[in-house]
Design a protein around this motif. Structure first.
Motif, mmCIF file in Angstrom:
data_model
loop_
_atom_site.group_PDB
_atom_site.id
_atom_site.type_symbol
_atom_site.label_atom_id
_atom_site.label_comp_id
_atom_site.label_asym_id
_atom_site.label_seq_id
_atom_site.Cartn_x
_atom_site.Cartn_y
_atom_site.Cartn_z
ATOM 1 N N ILE A 1 31.024 76.153 65.366
ATOM 2 C CA ILE A 1 29.653 75.654 65.338
ATOM 3 C C ILE A 1 29.719 74.143 65.516
ATOM 4 C CG2 ILE A 1 27.533 75.458 63.988
ATOM 5 C CD1 ILE A 1 28.486 78.059 62.559
ATOM 6 N N PHE A 2 29.239 73.690 66.679
ATOM 7 C CA PHE A 2 29.318 72.280 67.039
ATOM 8 C C PHE A 2 28.010 71.561 66.719
ATOM 9 C CE2 PHE A 2 32.393 74.388 69.819
ATOM 10 C CZ PHE A 2 33.514 73.595 69.614
ATOM 11 N N PRO A 3 28.088 70.260 66.434
ATOM 12 C CA PRO A 3 26.862 69.493 66.167
ATOM 13 C C PRO A 3 26.147 69.134 67.479
ATOM 14 C CG PRO A 3 28.765 68.068 65.957
ATOM 15 C CD PRO A 3 29.289 69.453 66.236
ATOM 16 N N ARG A 4 25.833 70.134 68.244
ATOM 17 C CA ARG A 4 25.173 69.988 69.550
ATOM 18 C C ARG A 4 24.174 71.127 69.711
ATOM 19 N NH1 ARG A 4 27.629 66.028 69.276
ATOM 20 N NH2 ARG A 4 29.161 65.071 70.604
ATOM 21 N N ALA B 1 33.759 82.269 70.226
ATOM 22 C CA ALA B 1 32.329 82.025 70.419
ATOM 23 C C ALA B 1 31.989 80.621 69.949
ATOM 24 C CB ALA B 1 31.510 83.049 69.647
ATOM 25 N N ALA B 2 31.025 80.002 70.607
ATOM 26 C CA ALA B 2 30.576 78.665 70.226
ATOM 27 C C ALA B 2 29.062 78.658 70.090
ATOM 28 C CB ALA B 2 31.021 77.645 71.272
ATOM 29 N N PHE B 3 28.591 78.109 68.992
ATOM 30 C CA PHE B 3 27.162 77.969 68.757
ATOM 31 C C PHE B 3 26.871 76.520 68.404
ATOM 32 C CE2 PHE B 3 28.098 82.358 67.018
ATOM 33 C CZ PHE B 3 27.777 83.006 68.196
ATOM 34 N N GLY B 4 25.620 76.149 68.513
ATOM 35 C CA GLY B 4 25.251 74.764 68.237
ATOM 36 C C GLY B 4 24.208 74.636 67.154
ATOM 37 N N ASN B 5 24.362 73.588 66.376
ATOM 38 C CA ASN B 5 23.398 73.261 65.328
ATOM 39 C C ASN B 5 23.504 71.750 65.131
ATOM 40 O OD1 ASN B 5 21.723 73.173 63.139
ATOM 41 N ND2 ASN B 5 23.100 74.239 61.746
ATOM 42 N N LYS B 6 22.389 71.054 65.004
ATOM 43 C CA LYS B 6 22.431 69.591 64.914
ATOM 44 C C LYS B 6 23.355 69.080 63.817
ATOM 45 C CE LYS B 6 18.003 68.473 67.024
ATOM 46 N NZ LYS B 6 16.655 67.910 66.831
ATOM 47 N N SER B 7 23.424 69.799 62.716
ATOM 48 C CA SER B 7 24.255 69.349 61.593
ATOM 49 C C SER B 7 25.717 69.756 61.754
ATOM 50 C CB SER B 7 23.727 69.934 60.281
ATOM 51 O OG SER B 7 23.917 71.329 60.253
ATOM 52 N N GLY B 8 25.995 70.790 62.557
ATOM 53 C CA GLY B 8 27.345 71.330 62.659
ATOM 54 C C GLY B 8 27.644 72.362 61.586
#
Length: 198
Positions: A149-152, A168-175
């Protein structure tokens, strides 16, 4: 109990205990400092080789209070009921754990001139960003490809270069892991298991 004692606290506790024990003989200088001596502490640690000074991991009060006999029994009773009802086999029982990783590591200690106040070490950035890595393993010991989970919020797939296949890669502003990302992580598990069956 998540309330470990420092060397200083052990010395004070031992002194307090020694004072209330009938006919306990202890050095007089303990009374001056109101604690056991350093020599006693080192001797105690030498005699008890199973003990060592360790750095604790911060544990929230809520987590500490939640880990008790009743809660643990409740968990295992629920677990047993679910296993009996659905007849899950070990390869369908998963454990998932997440950890935060900072992209810039803490620098190691380096040799420098005494008295120099500021010492630098080149890094990719001064402050790293938090990336959450989710590890998933089943009861047979088979590990699934990780979830990152990237901060993007855009172009997340670009960050999977050189990662394990089928990650798998997911994004969330906070990471951090969030509710909707947890559902996506469960879908990742399901997709991977379906691919394994083909």
């Amino acid at each position: 109990m998540n309330y470990g004692l420092t060397y200083e606290q052990v010395r004070v506790m031992v002194y307090d205990y020694a004072r209330i024990l009938p006919s306990c003989k202890y050095p007089k200088n303990w009374n001056t400092h109101k604690k056991a001596g350093v020599d006693w502490l080192y001797g105690f640690m030498r005699r008890n080789r199973t003990l060592s000074l360790r750095k604790p991991e911060s544990t929230s009060l809520a987590r500490g209070l939640g880990f008790n006999r009743n809660r643990v029994n409740e968990f295992f009773n629920n677990y047993k009921n679910v296993l009996e009802k659905h007849k899950f086999t070990p390869e369908r029982i998963f454990n998932l754990d997440e950890t935060g990783v900072i992209t810039v590591l803490n620098p190691p200690k380096v040799i420098a001139t005494k008295g120099k106040k500021q010492i630098g070490l080149i890094a990719s950035a001064e402050r790293g960003e938090l990336v959450t890595v989710v590890g998933i393993i089943n009861a047979t010991g088979t590990a699934l490809p990780p979830v990152y989970i990237f901060p993007r919020v855009r172009n997340i797939e670009e960050y999977l270069e050189r990662s394990p296949a089928l990650s798998a890669a997911f994004g969330n502003k906070s990471g951090w892991m969030a509710g909707e990302l947890f559902v996506k992580t469960l879908e990742h598990c399901k997709t991977y298991k379906m691919q394994q069956r083909k």
